[in-house]
Scaffold this active site. Sequence first.
Site, short mmCIF file in Angstrom:
data_model
loop_
_atom_site.label_atom_id
_atom_site.label_comp_id
_atom_site.label_asym_id
_atom_site.label_seq_id
_atom_site.Cartn_x
_atom_site.Cartn_y
_atom_site.Cartn_z
N CYS A 138 0.84 -1.20 0.00
CA CYS A 138 0.00 0.00 0.00
C CYS A 138 0.87 1.25 0.00
O CYS A 138 1.40 1.66 1.05
CB CYS A 138 -0.92 -0.02 1.22
SG CYS A 138 -1.91 1.45 1.38
N CYS A 141 -0.28 4.11 2.15
CA CYS A 141 -0.07 3.94 3.60
C CYS A 141 1.40 4.17 3.96
O CYS A 141 1.71 4.77 4.98
CB CYS A 141 -0.40 2.52 4.06
SG CYS A 141 -1.78 1.77 3.28
N ASP A 142 2.29 3.63 3.13
CA ASP A 142 3.69 3.54 3.55
C ASP A 142 4.66 4.38 2.72
O ASP A 142 5.83 4.49 3.06
CB ASP A 142 4.14 2.07 3.48
CG ASP A 142 3.29 1.19 4.39
OD1 ASP A 142 2.89 1.68 5.45
OD2 ASP A 142 3.02 0.04 4.03
#
Length: 310
Positions: A138, A141-142
């Site tokens: 993701c 997200c990261d």
Amino acid sequence: MEQHILDCVIIGSGPAGFTAAIYAARADLKPELYTGLEPGGQLTTTTEVDNFPGYPNGITGPELMADLQKQAERFDTKIHYEMITKVEFSKESGGIHKLWAGNKEIFAKSVIISTGATAKYLGLEDEKKYSGGGVSACATCDGFFYRGKDVAVVGGGDTAAEEATYLSKLCRKVTMLVRKGEFRASKAMIHRVLNTPNIEVKFFHELQAIEGENNLVERVVVINNQTNEISKIDVHGIFIAIGHQPNTALFAGQLNLDENGYIITENGTSRTNLPGVFAAGDVQDHVYRQAITAAGSGCMAAMDAEKYLN
Ligand code: NDP
């Protein structure tokens, strides 16, 4: 002890589950919703959502899910922060379905499944070894952790193209590893990738291994599957973007699933092969996979359940 039989149990807490809950609650089915391990579902791992109608300035994924949950609770949906671990669906029309959350037994006349889908991994040992140390599925997200660094993305579909484009804005360089000689992504996404100067596409390349120190990624080992030539690329992050797996293991053997594991619903409805069991959202949709289409199908499932109970 007398069994308490619920009208409607909803499994899953993404846009499909919460929309089903809003509609089922307003139809007086007193739904009880089990969130699973990731309350709010996949959208809680995204940042901006600009395409959900009704938010002219966009909204973040977690905020959208919090709003949907509040709306479901406003109409007295009971929310359980628990995981359904086993189901035994009745095959009879009007039968009672049995579900378990650990040792807790739950009885329901109708069940709406909205358990969504999960990102796929390649199955390499190194993915596990470096999980949390540079391997992710993701980018939104990261990606933040790899600001100014070099990263790689595996996959050639829309997800991979979207992740690569997102990362190109944060990272110094993005290398895309595409196993075939062509993308699977849509023309618009391909165009965007090919016109981003800091994305390099390596066709016919596959990830073979990940190397690093102290469980932190330092490079990937890749193979050109045409020439068998092996090379190494220095990266700090590797994003696996090769598609999704529907979360249906719990239902295998009871519900009809397609060859990829998605629940098969009757055309134009949310009905599964079993009476009183309905499916909504990504768990039954590998084509659209949008928050709004999931929400729409959640609405359909609640209406189908209401009709069934009547
Ligand atoms: P897809 O199944 O479309 O693409 C998967 C990609 O990963 C393909 O390039 C595939 O290669 C590759 N792949 C699969 N397995 C492996 C493997 N073991 N090793 C290396 N590469 C592998 O999945 P997506 O998640 O990209 O998209 C799913 C659906 O969601 C699509 O319909 C897509 O259009 C949609 N979507 C739409 C978006 C948007 O509109 N903004 C954003 C994201 C997704 P190969 O081609 O060789 O099989």
